[in-house]
Motif scaffolding. Structure first.
Motif, mmCIF file in Angstrom:
data_model
loop_
_atom_site.group_PDB
_atom_site.id
_atom_site.type_symbol
_atom_site.label_atom_id
_atom_site.label_comp_id
_atom_site.label_asym_id
_atom_site.label_seq_id
_atom_site.Cartn_x
_atom_site.Cartn_y
_atom_site.Cartn_z
ATOM 1 N N TYR A 136 0.838 -1.209 0.000
ATOM 2 C CA TYR A 136 0.000 0.000 0.000
ATOM 3 C C TYR A 136 0.865 1.249 0.000
ATOM 4 N N TYR A 137 0.380 2.294 -0.677
ATOM 5 C CA TYR A 137 0.913 3.651 -0.476
ATOM 6 C C TYR A 137 -0.206 4.379 0.250
ATOM 7 N N GLY A 138 -0.130 4.494 1.550
ATOM 8 C CA GLY A 138 -1.249 5.071 2.302
ATOM 9 C C GLY A 138 -2.500 4.258 2.029
ATOM 10 N N ALA A 139 -3.504 4.919 1.466
ATOM 11 C CA ALA A 139 -4.765 4.219 1.210
ATOM 12 C C ALA A 139 -4.760 3.499 -0.142
ATOM 13 N N ILE A 140 -3.732 3.769 -0.955
ATOM 14 C CA ILE A 140 -3.697 3.152 -2.290
ATOM 15 C C ILE A 140 -3.150 1.724 -2.214
ATOM 16 N N HIS A 141 -3.975 0.794 -2.666
ATOM 17 C CA HIS A 141 -3.597 -0.621 -2.639
ATOM 18 C C HIS A 141 -2.889 -0.940 -3.961
ATOM 19 N N ALA A 142 -1.538 -0.848 -3.964
ATOM 20 C CA ALA A 142 -0.791 -0.921 -5.230
ATOM 21 C C ALA A 142 -0.532 -2.352 -5.700
ATOM 22 N N LEU A 143 -0.219 -3.259 -4.772
ATOM 23 C CA LEU A 143 -0.050 -4.676 -5.148
ATOM 24 C C LEU A 143 -1.089 -5.482 -4.394
ATOM 25 N N GLY A 196 3.333 -4.841 -18.332
ATOM 26 C CA GLY A 196 2.044 -4.269 -17.944
ATOM 27 C C GLY A 196 2.056 -2.782 -18.219
ATOM 28 N N SER A 197 0.881 -2.175 -18.286
ATOM 29 C CA SER A 197 0.829 -0.769 -18.663
ATOM 30 C C SER A 197 1.197 0.153 -17.506
ATOM 31 N N ASN A 198 1.162 1.446 -17.758
ATOM 32 C CA ASN A 198 1.515 2.446 -16.744
ATOM 33 C C ASN A 198 0.693 2.255 -15.487
ATOM 34 N N GLY A 199 1.374 2.314 -14.355
ATOM 35 C CA GLY A 199 0.658 2.256 -13.087
ATOM 36 C C GLY A 199 0.202 0.868 -12.677
ATOM 37 N N ALA A 200 0.618 -0.164 -13.407
ATOM 38 C CA ALA A 200 0.171 -1.531 -13.094
ATOM 39 C C ALA A 200 0.762 -2.030 -11.777
ATOM 40 N N GLY A 201 1.933 -1.478 -11.404
ATOM 41 C CA GLY A 201 2.565 -1.899 -10.144
ATOM 42 C C GLY A 201 3.926 -2.552 -10.338
ATOM 43 N N LYS A 202 4.483 -2.416 -11.526
ATOM 44 C CA LYS A 202 5.746 -3.099 -11.835
ATOM 45 C C LYS A 202 6.901 -2.577 -10.973
ATOM 46 N N SER A 203 7.052 -1.245 -10.944
ATOM 47 C CA SER A 203 8.148 -0.675 -10.144
ATOM 48 C C SER A 203 7.937 -0.964 -8.666
ATOM 49 N N THR A 204 6.683 -0.901 -8.237
ATOM 50 C CA THR A 204 6.366 -1.188 -6.836
ATOM 51 C C THR A 204 6.823 -2.599 -6.479
ATOM 52 N N CYS A 205 6.624 -3.499 -7.396
ATOM 53 C CA CYS A 205 7.023 -4.887 -7.176
ATOM 54 C C CYS A 205 8.543 -4.988 -6.981
ATOM 55 N N PRO A 223 17.510 1.166 -10.795
ATOM 56 C CA PRO A 223 16.237 1.870 -10.696
ATOM 57 C C PRO A 223 15.795 2.468 -12.026
ATOM 58 N N GLU A 224 14.491 2.769 -12.087
ATOM 59 C CA GLU A 224 13.932 3.431 -13.259
ATOM 60 C C GLU A 224 14.560 4.823 -13.377
ATOM 61 N N GLY A 225 14.754 5.273 -14.592
ATOM 62 C CA GLY A 225 15.254 6.624 -14.780
ATOM 63 C C GLY A 225 16.745 6.738 -14.546
ATOM 64 N N ASP A 260 14.673 -2.049 -13.923
ATOM 65 C CA ASP A 260 13.409 -1.323 -14.071
ATOM 66 C C ASP A 260 13.432 -0.473 -15.344
ATOM 67 N N GLU A 261 12.736 -0.942 -16.348
ATOM 68 C CA GLU A 261 12.580 -0.236 -17.626
ATOM 69 C C GLU A 261 13.888 0.233 -18.252
ATOM 70 N N PRO A 262 14.794 -0.689 -18.532
ATOM 71 C CA PRO A 262 16.077 -0.273 -19.113
ATOM 72 C C PRO A 262 15.944 0.365 -20.491
ATOM 73 N N GLU A 275 9.400 -4.126 -17.829
ATOM 74 C CA GLU A 275 9.444 -3.396 -19.097
ATOM 75 C C GLU A 275 8.073 -2.991 -19.610
ATOM 76 N N GLN A 276 8.055 -1.828 -20.265
ATOM 77 C CA GLN A 276 6.862 -1.451 -21.024
ATOM 78 C C GLN A 276 7.022 -1.913 -22.463
ATOM 79 N N ASN A 277 8.273 -2.085 -22.888
ATOM 80 C CA ASN A 277 8.531 -2.603 -24.221
ATOM 81 C C ASN A 277 8.364 -4.125 -24.188
HETATM 82 P P1 ATP Z 1 5.059 2.757 -14.942
HETATM 83 O O1 ATP Z 1 5.248 1.773 -16.049
HETATM 84 O O2 ATP Z 1 4.182 3.909 -15.339
HETATM 85 O O3 ATP Z 1 6.317 3.138 -14.257
HETATM 86 P P2 ATP Z 1 4.380 0.804 -12.861
HETATM 87 O O4 ATP Z 1 3.698 -0.416 -13.370
HETATM 88 O O5 ATP Z 1 5.825 0.684 -12.559
HETATM 89 O O6 ATP Z 1 4.107 2.002 -13.870
HETATM 90 P P3 ATP Z 1 4.080 1.713 -10.145
HETATM 91 O O7 ATP Z 1 5.045 2.826 -10.259
HETATM 92 O O8 ATP Z 1 4.492 0.496 -9.431
HETATM 93 O O9 ATP Z 1 3.579 1.292 -11.600
HETATM 94 O O10 ATP Z 1 2.743 2.285 -9.511
HETATM 95 C C1 ATP Z 1 1.626 1.461 -9.124
HETATM 96 C C2 ATP Z 1 0.535 2.329 -8.528
HETATM 97 O O11 ATP Z 1 0.953 2.888 -7.283
HETATM 98 C C3 ATP Z 1 0.154 3.520 -9.404
HETATM 99 O O12 ATP Z 1 -1.236 3.673 -9.337
HETATM 100 C C4 ATP Z 1 0.869 4.696 -8.758
HETATM 101 O O13 ATP Z 1 0.170 5.889 -8.956
HETATM 102 C C5 ATP Z 1 0.900 4.306 -7.309
HETATM 103 N N1 ATP Z 1 2.093 4.836 -6.648
HETATM 104 C C6 ATP Z 1 3.377 4.609 -6.973
HETATM 105 N N2 ATP Z 1 4.236 5.265 -6.140
HETATM 106 C C7 ATP Z 1 3.456 5.918 -5.260
HETATM 107 C C8 ATP Z 1 3.730 6.777 -4.158
HETATM 108 N N3 ATP Z 1 4.969 7.048 -3.770
HETATM 109 N N4 ATP Z 1 2.661 7.278 -3.498
HETATM 110 C C9 ATP Z 1 1.391 6.999 -3.852
HETATM 111 N N5 ATP Z 1 1.068 6.210 -4.892
HETATM 112 C C10 ATP Z 1 2.076 5.656 -5.583
#
Ligand code: ATP
Length: 234
Positions: A10-17, A34-43, A82-84, A159-161, A191-193
């Motif tokens: 979780y990120y606060g109230a956001i259930h990311a994984l 997976g697409s943007n925001g899917a949770g890949k980096s979080t993983c 890391p990404e970036g 992360d997204e090389p 990867e997004q690619n």
């Molecule tokens: P991308 O390909 O766009 O990098 P991703 O699959 O890597 O996306 P994550 O960065 O893991 O996605 O994000 C997953 C979800 O968690 C998204 O909805 C994002 O907005 C949210 N999120 C990520 N980091 C934070 C944070 N620090 N605080 C709050 N929400 C976050």
């Protein structure tokens, strides 16, 4: 080698994984697409200990990583790019590489590994005295990967090389990832690619809004209608 069991982050109230279970076996290249925001980096951040699961387990070589500090996770053999491609801009290429080995004390081994990084990335050898902030995007990606290799990881998290790189450089980076794997490093690649990622990976997981929706052999996934439509542009 690496096992995630029902991981919830979780990120606060956001259930990311939302209950991620996956595994990476020694010697494999596994990709998480997976697409943007899917949770890949979080993983990836959860595996390297930068984030912690509220529920679920991350196990590496049979041990639970829950109470292990990120730095100690690196010592255990996991290194993340890391990404970036965050490099230390005001330090030279060689200083960045040395920093990647900061947990090691074997000076001759470190020297050997710097040479190995230069063999993989001859461009970094040419630029070894240059300040990293003035490198091109592709060169910074190479440096970020080289620096991660300096801890001699058994498992490399990428992360997204390919992000922001010209197509020719993307090909080059992916062929180097393959080479790193061939010389004994297990790889988990985000990867997004999807096209490139599936072409080098043994297995893949498809992530959608925090859940794994598909998993399997990369070739089979690349051929599936669902993946082609959603991630490979038809
Ligand atoms: P991308 O390909 O766009 O990098 P991703 O699959 O890597 O996306 P994550 O960065 O893991 O996605 O994000 C997953 C979800 O968690 C998204 O909805 C994002 O907005 C949210 N999120 C990520 N980091 C934070 C944070 N620090 N605080 C709050 N929400 C976050």
């Amino acid at each position: 080698m690496l096992v995630l069991e029902e991981v919830n982050v979780y990120y606060g109230a956001i259930h990311a994984l939302k209950g991620i279970s996956l595994e990476v076996n020694q010697g494999e290249i596994v990709t998480l697409i997976g697409s943007n925001g899917a949770g890949k980096s979080t993983c990836l951040k959860t595996i390297s200990g930068l984030l912690r699961p509220k529920v679920g387990k991350v196990m590496f070589k049979g041990a639970d990583l829950a109470s292990i500090a990120p730095q100690a996770i690196v010592s255990q053999g996991i290194s993340q790019v890391p990404e970036g491609r965050r490099v230390f801009a005001n330090m030279t290429v060689i200083e960045n590489l040395e920093l990647g080995a900061y947990l090691r004390k074997d000076k001759s081994g470190i020297k050997e590994d710097i040479k190995r990084v230069y063999d993989l990335f001859p461009r970094l050898f040419e630029r070894k005295a240059q300040l990293s902030g003035t490198l091109s995007g592709g060169e910074q990606q190479m440096l970020a990967m080289g620096r991660a290799l300096m801890s001699r990881p058994q498992l490399l998290l990428l992360d997204e090389p390919s992000m922001g790189l010209a197509p020719i450089l993307v090909k080059q980076i992916f062929s180097i990832i393959k080479e790193i794997n061939t010389t004994g490093t297990t790889i988990l690649l985000v990867e997004q690619n999807a096209h490139m990622a599936l072409s080098i990976a043994n297995r893949a997981y498809v992530l959608e809004t925090g859940k794994i929706v598909l998993a399997g052999d990369s070739k089979q996934l690349a051929a599936s209608e669902e993946v082609r439509k959603a991630y490979l542009g038809g």
